[in-house]
Design a protein around this motif. Structure first.
Motif, PDB file in Angstrom:
ATOM      1  N   HIS A   1      46.611  42.604  46.939  1.00 17.95           N
ATOM      2  CA  HIS A   1      45.731  41.722  47.707  1.00 17.95           C
ATOM      3  C   HIS A   1      46.117  41.730  49.180  1.00 17.95           C
ATOM      4  O   HIS A   1      47.276  41.977  49.542  1.00 17.95           O
ATOM      5  CB  HIS A   1      45.810  40.296  47.164  1.00 17.95           C
ATOM      6  CG  HIS A   1      44.971  40.079  45.946  1.00 17.95           C
ATOM      7  ND1 HIS A   1      45.191  40.745  44.763  1.00 17.95           N
ATOM      8  CD2 HIS A   1      43.881  39.291  45.727  1.00 17.95           C
ATOM      9  CE1 HIS A   1      44.301  40.360  43.871  1.00 17.95           C
ATOM     10  NE2 HIS A   1      43.489  39.483  44.431  1.00 17.95           N
ATOM     11  N   VAL A   2      45.137  41.457  50.022  1.00 18.22           N
ATOM     12  CA  VAL A   2      45.426  41.333  51.451  1.00 18.22           C
ATOM     13  C   VAL A   2      46.358  40.147  51.649  1.00 18.22           C
ATOM     14  O   VAL A   2      46.392  39.210  50.836  1.00 18.22           O
ATOM     15  CB  VAL A   2      44.127  41.164  52.275  1.00 18.22           C
ATOM     16  CG1 VAL A   2      43.248  42.393  52.151  1.00 18.22           C
ATOM     17  CG2 VAL A   2      43.368  39.913  51.830  1.00 18.22           C
ATOM     18  N   ASP A   3      47.137  40.167  52.714  1.00 13.93           N
ATOM     19  CA  ASP A   3      48.170  39.150  52.924  1.00 13.93           C
ATOM     20  C   ASP A   3      47.618  37.735  52.891  1.00 13.93           C
ATOM     21  O   ASP A   3      48.252  36.827  52.349  1.00 13.93           O
ATOM     22  CB  ASP A   3      48.881  39.404  54.255  1.00 13.93           C
ATOM     23  CG  ASP A   3      49.701  40.687  54.230  1.00 13.93           C
ATOM     24  OD1 ASP A   3      50.001  41.170  53.120  1.00 13.93           O
ATOM     25  OD2 ASP A   3      50.031  41.208  55.321  1.00 13.93           O
ATOM     26  N   SER A   4      46.440  37.533  53.432  1.00 11.92           N
ATOM     27  CA  SER A   4      45.880  36.183  53.519  1.00 11.92           C
ATOM     28  C   SER A   4      45.453  35.626  52.161  1.00 11.92           C
ATOM     29  O   SER A   4      45.230  34.419  52.022  1.00 11.92           O
ATOM     30  CB  SER A   4      44.687  36.170  54.479  1.00 11.92           C
ATOM     31  OG  SER A   4      43.670  37.055  54.020  1.00 11.92           O
ATOM     32  N   GLU A   5      45.347  36.473  51.144  1.00  6.59           N
ATOM     33  CA  GLU A   5      44.895  36.023  49.825  1.00  6.59           C
ATOM     34  C   GLU A   5      45.953  36.185  48.741  1.00  6.59           C
ATOM     35  O   GLU A   5      45.753  35.744  47.612  1.00  6.59           O
ATOM     36  CB  GLU A   5      43.635  36.795  49.410  1.00  6.59           C
ATOM     37  CG  GLU A   5      42.435  36.541  50.313  1.00  6.59           C
ATOM     38  CD  GLU A   5      41.193  37.281  49.829  1.00  6.59           C
ATOM     39  OE1 GLU A   5      41.294  38.035  48.839  1.00  6.59           O
ATOM     40  OE2 GLU A   5      40.124  37.101  50.435  1.00  6.59           O
ATOM     41  N   LEU A   6      47.077  36.809  49.057  1.00  6.51           N
ATOM     42  CA  LEU A   6      48.090  37.139  48.046  1.00  6.51           C
ATOM     43  C   LEU A   6      48.601  35.889  47.332  1.00  6.51           C
ATOM     44  O   LEU A   6      48.618  35.822  46.097  1.00  6.51           O
ATOM     45  CB  LEU A   6      49.246  37.894  48.701  1.00  6.51           C
ATOM     46  CG  LEU A   6      50.286  38.523  47.749  1.00  6.51           C
ATOM     47  CD1 LEU A   6      50.890  39.760  48.397  1.00  6.51           C
ATOM     48  CD2 LEU A   6      51.398  37.550  47.393  1.00  6.51           C
ATOM     49  N   GLN A   7      49.038  34.895  48.072  1.00  7.03           N
ATOM     50  CA  GLN A   7      49.593  33.696  47.450  1.00  7.03           C
ATOM     51  C   GLN A   7      48.551  32.916  46.665  1.00  7.03           C
ATOM     52  O   GLN A   7      48.854  32.347  45.613  1.00  7.03           O
ATOM     53  CB  GLN A   7      50.229  32.805  48.519  1.00  7.03           C
ATOM     54  CG  GLN A   7      51.495  33.397  49.140  1.00  7.03           C
ATOM     55  CD  GLN A   7      52.178  32.445  50.102  1.00  7.03           C
ATOM     56  OE1 GLN A   7      51.588  31.441  50.517  1.00  7.03           O
ATOM     57  NE2 GLN A   7      53.408  32.758  50.471  1.00  7.03           N
ATOM     58  N   ALA A   8      47.325  32.902  47.149  1.00  4.95           N
ATOM     59  CA  ALA A   8      46.264  32.182  46.439  1.00  4.95           C
ATOM     60  C   ALA A   8      45.997  32.817  45.079  1.00  4.95           C
ATOM     61  O   ALA A   8      45.853  32.115  44.065  1.00  4.95           O
ATOM     62  CB  ALA A   8      44.990  32.164  47.284  1.00  4.95           C
TER      63      ALA A   8
ATOM     64  N   ILE B   1      35.389  36.451  44.829  1.00  7.51           N
ATOM     65  CA  ILE B   1      35.496  37.816  45.344  1.00  7.51           C
ATOM     66  C   ILE B   1      36.774  37.897  46.174  1.00  7.51           C
ATOM     67  O   ILE B   1      36.954  37.155  47.150  1.00  7.51           O
ATOM     68  CB  ILE B   1      34.271  38.186  46.194  1.00  7.51           C
ATOM     69  CG1 ILE B   1      33.014  38.205  45.309  1.00  7.51           C
ATOM     70  CG2 ILE B   1      34.461  39.540  46.852  1.00  7.51           C
ATOM     71  CD1 ILE B   1      31.739  38.492  46.066  1.00  7.51           C
ATOM     72  N   TRP B   2      37.685  38.781  45.731  1.00  6.73           N
ATOM     73  CA  TRP B   2      38.965  38.965  46.413  1.00  6.73           C
ATOM     74  C   TRP B   2      38.943  40.256  47.216  1.00  6.73           C
ATOM     75  O   TRP B   2      38.134  41.149  46.942  1.00  6.73           O
ATOM     76  CB  TRP B   2      40.111  39.016  45.395  1.00  6.73           C
ATOM     77  CG  TRP B   2      40.212  37.826  44.510  1.00  6.73           C
ATOM     78  CD1 TRP B   2      39.664  37.670  43.276  1.00  6.73           C
ATOM     79  CD2 TRP B   2      40.916  36.608  44.789  1.00  6.73           C
ATOM     80  NE1 TRP B   2      39.966  36.446  42.759  1.00  6.73           N
ATOM     81  CE2 TRP B   2      40.742  35.765  43.665  1.00  6.73           C
ATOM     82  CE3 TRP B   2      41.674  36.144  45.859  1.00  6.73           C
ATOM     83  CZ2 TRP B   2      41.308  34.497  43.586  1.00  6.73           C
ATOM     84  CZ3 TRP B   2      42.232  34.884  45.783  1.00  6.73           C
ATOM     85  CH2 TRP B   2      42.055  34.068  44.669  1.00  6.73           C
ATOM     86  N   ARG B   3      39.851  40.337  48.167  1.00 10.22           N
ATOM     87  CA  ARG B   3      39.980  41.552  48.969  1.00 10.22           C
ATOM     88  C   ARG B   3      41.321  42.209  48.670  1.00 10.22           C
ATOM     89  O   ARG B   3      42.366  41.557  48.720  1.00 10.22           O
ATOM     90  CB  ARG B   3      39.856  41.239  50.461  1.00 10.22           C
ATOM     91  CG  ARG B   3      38.452  40.818  50.875  1.00 10.22           C
ATOM     92  CD  ARG B   3      38.352  40.539  52.366  1.00 10.22           C
ATOM     93  NE  ARG B   3      39.184  39.412  52.746  1.00 10.22           N
ATOM     94  CZ  ARG B   3      39.989  39.395  53.803  1.00 10.22           C
ATOM     95  NH1 ARG B   3      40.095  40.472  54.573  1.00 10.22           N
ATOM     96  NH2 ARG B   3      40.703  38.319  54.091  1.00 10.22           N
ATOM     97  N   GLN B   4      41.258  43.483  48.320  1.00 12.47           N
ATOM     98  CA  GLN B   4      42.457  44.256  48.030  1.00 12.47           C
ATOM     99  C   GLN B   4      42.501  45.496  48.917  1.00 12.47           C
ATOM    100  O   GLN B   4      41.462  45.961  49.405  1.00 12.47           O
ATOM    101  CB  GLN B   4      42.495  44.686  46.558  1.00 12.47           C
ATOM    102  CG  GLN B   4      42.642  43.527  45.585  1.00 12.47           C
ATOM    103  CD  GLN B   4      42.815  44.009  44.156  1.00 12.47           C
ATOM    104  OE1 GLN B   4      42.232  45.019  43.737  1.00 12.47           O
ATOM    105  NE2 GLN B   4      43.631  43.303  43.391  1.00 12.47           N
ATOM    106  N   THR B   5      43.706  46.019  49.108  1.00 11.85           N
ATOM    107  CA  THR B   5      43.868  47.252  49.880  1.00 11.85           C
ATOM    108  C   THR B   5      44.365  48.362  48.959  1.00 11.85           C
ATOM    109  O   THR B   5      45.147  48.110  48.041  1.00 11.85           O
ATOM    110  CB  THR B   5      44.862  47.064  51.041  1.00 11.85           C
ATOM    111  OG1 THR B   5      46.099  46.551  50.517  1.00 11.85           O
ATOM    112  CG2 THR B   5      44.316  46.081  52.058  1.00 11.85           C
TER     113      THR B   5
END
Length: 509
Positions: free
Chosen positions: A270-277, A294-298
């Motif tokens: 996950h992108v850094d801003s969503e990892l902990q969530a 909807i999550w964002r991944q790299t």
């Protein structure tokens, strides 16, 4: 004395009253098979001490004398029973316990064997003997377990699939000596067994051989479904979120080598801003989770993907697992974003359209700086001959170039295309700033536009209106009025609403 008479087939044809009373079978004794009454039948000649009765728990220890005599073509047998005193010898009690244990292990659906503290066979059921047919004739109480294994390894009928016999024997005995051991073993015929051996408090052992062929087949089918699934799937630990398995689609989706992927946690992509969530969501699941966020991944190449993630909780004993199925919705999100952009932007120039301009204006008029809101309405001078002379394709190219020049000189203020050759600029500031903006925009048209090698000169007229407490419609009317004045006063100039002119305010519903 209790007397039972049997026919040639071993069924009771006569029983006296004492026999019926002794065996508590007042009505049902006639016609019963003797083996139902005496599980140890047939008995040795002479006098034997055996348990007699129709079911475990209700049997009594009796001295039995058997006499047989021929009667024509048949043989009749008489059994004389005498109950033994309740103060039974210890050997008889042990014999009863052993017999009951035999009944128990014969009732079990699995192959079972019992060993003493020296790893010697004590008991085994019929299923065990049938499973290991190659050594069944060598089984006897007192024979060592290791000796039986060596006998099996030395023969040609061993049912286990073994590559290195000595290594297999060493590992098998090492596990057998553990307090609890479980091992899966493939057989030559393709079946699978689970060896489940457990030590007893007296140092002995009880072993069960469980056929897990069906379970292994289901595991294989599930593994194939997992590996061949076109959607990326991850199996992770429910507590640490460490990735335990990843299918081929997941490896391809993330572009990460399997060994590297298995060193990560389920939230690491996950992108850094969503990892902990996302980590918090997984660690606090109460039930299965259908994808709604909807999550964002790299991925490995740095590209960002939009995904929906379905989570299923799996429990096996004390182990807690999570099965994640990843749905790539990036194309859908891009399509929705583009559709939203097209709904609010001009297709030709890429500028915000009339709808977007009005929304921005309404927002500005509702803000704390609404008193500083200023709009400029711009209209090209001399554009119609361009379309008439050079065609609409050339006209479209001119409009794109106009949009670029206006954006460049607007210095961050919102530039919109209202339609045709009409444009608008929204800004927040002082009137002097608006006049400076208008001068820059007019100056931007001093250089001609080059289309297909031809220099095309255009001008621009601008009408400026400040909010001064009016609503959107009134403000647009004032800007249009100022624009008409600029057109009437010679074109390619700007005009601002006079303070002393009446302002038309739109009645609000």
């Amino acid at each position: 004395m209790a007397v039972i008479v049997l026919d040639t087939t071993g069924h009771v044809i006569f029983a006296n009253a004492e026999a019926r009373h002794l065996l508590h079978l007042e009505d049902r004794l006639s016609g019963m098979g003797i083996a139902e009454l005496m599980p140890e039948w047939p008995l040795l000649s002479g006098v034997c001490t055996v348990l007699a009765g129709d079911r475990p728990g209700c049997r009594r220890l009796c001295r039995v004398q058997v006499i047989s005599w021929p009667t024509g073509a048949e043989t009749v047998t008489a059994a004389f029973l005498e109950p033994v005193d309740d103060e039974r010898p210890a050997g008889h009690a042990a014999r009863e316990a052993n017999l009951r244990l035999r009944y128990v292990i014969e009732m079990l659906p699995e192959a079972v064997c019992v060993f003493d503290a020296n790893d010697r066979y004590v008991l085994w059921n019929q299923k065990y003997a049938e499973l290991y047919a190659d050594i069944a004739e060598h089984l006897r109480p007192g024979v060592a377990f290791e000796d039986i294994l060596r006998t099996s390894l030395a023969g040609d009928g061993m049912c286990e699939l073994v590559e290195d016999k000595e290594v297999w024997l060493s590992e098998r005995m090492k596990k057998f000596h553990q307090p609890v051991s479980q091992e899966e073993q493939q057989l030559r015929d393709g079946r699978w067994l689970r060896h489940d051996d457990r030590r007893t408090p007296d140092g002995g052992a009880i072993g069960m051989r469980i056929d897990i062929t069906g379970l292994k087949q289901r595991e294989d089918w599930l593994r194939q479904l997992f590996d061949a699934n076109p959607m990326p799937m991850l199996l992770c630990d429910g507590d640490s979120l460490a990735i335990l398995q990843a299918n081929r689609a997941a490896v391809d989706f993330y572009g990460i080598q399997p060994a590297v992927l298995l060193s990560k946690r389920a939230c690491d992509m996950h992108v850094d801003s969503e990892l902990q969530a996302f980590e918090k969501v997984l660690l606090h699941l109460d039930s299965d989770c259908d994808a709604r966020t909807i999550w964002r991944q790299t991925t490995q190449d740095g590209s960002e993907r939009h995904v929906l993630i379905y989570v299923r909780q799996l429990h096996e004993g004390a182990e807690h697992r999570l099965l994640l199925t990843v749905a790539d919705v990036s194309d859908r999100i891009l399509a929705e974003t583009e559709a939203n952009r097209l709904a609010h932007h001009d297709i030709l120039t890429g500028l915000p359209n009339r709808m977007q301009f009005y929304k921005a204006l309404e927002k500005a008029l509702a803000s704390e700086e609404r008193g500083k809101v200023i709009i400029c309405c711009l209209d090209l001078d001399g554009f119609k001959p361009v379309n008439d002379t050079f065609g609409h394709a050339a006209g479209d190219e001119v409009l794109r170039n106009v949009a670029n020049r206006l954006q460049m000189h607007a210095r961050g203020h919102l530039v919109a295309r209202l339609g045709g050759d009409e444009f608008a600029i929204l800004m927040t500031g002082e009137r002097a700033e608006a006049i400076d903006l208008a001068e820059r925009c007019i100056g931007a048209f001093e250089q001609p536009f080059t289309i297909n090698g031809l220099a095309i000169r255009l001008g621009i007229s601008i009408g400026i209106a400040a909010a001064d407490g009016v609503d959107r419609e009134a403000l647009m009317q004032e800007a249009d009025r100022a624009l008409y004045r600029a057109k009437a006063d010679g074109r390619n100039i700007w005009r601002m609403t006079h303070q002393d002119l009446p302002v038309l305010k739109r009645a609000k519903a």
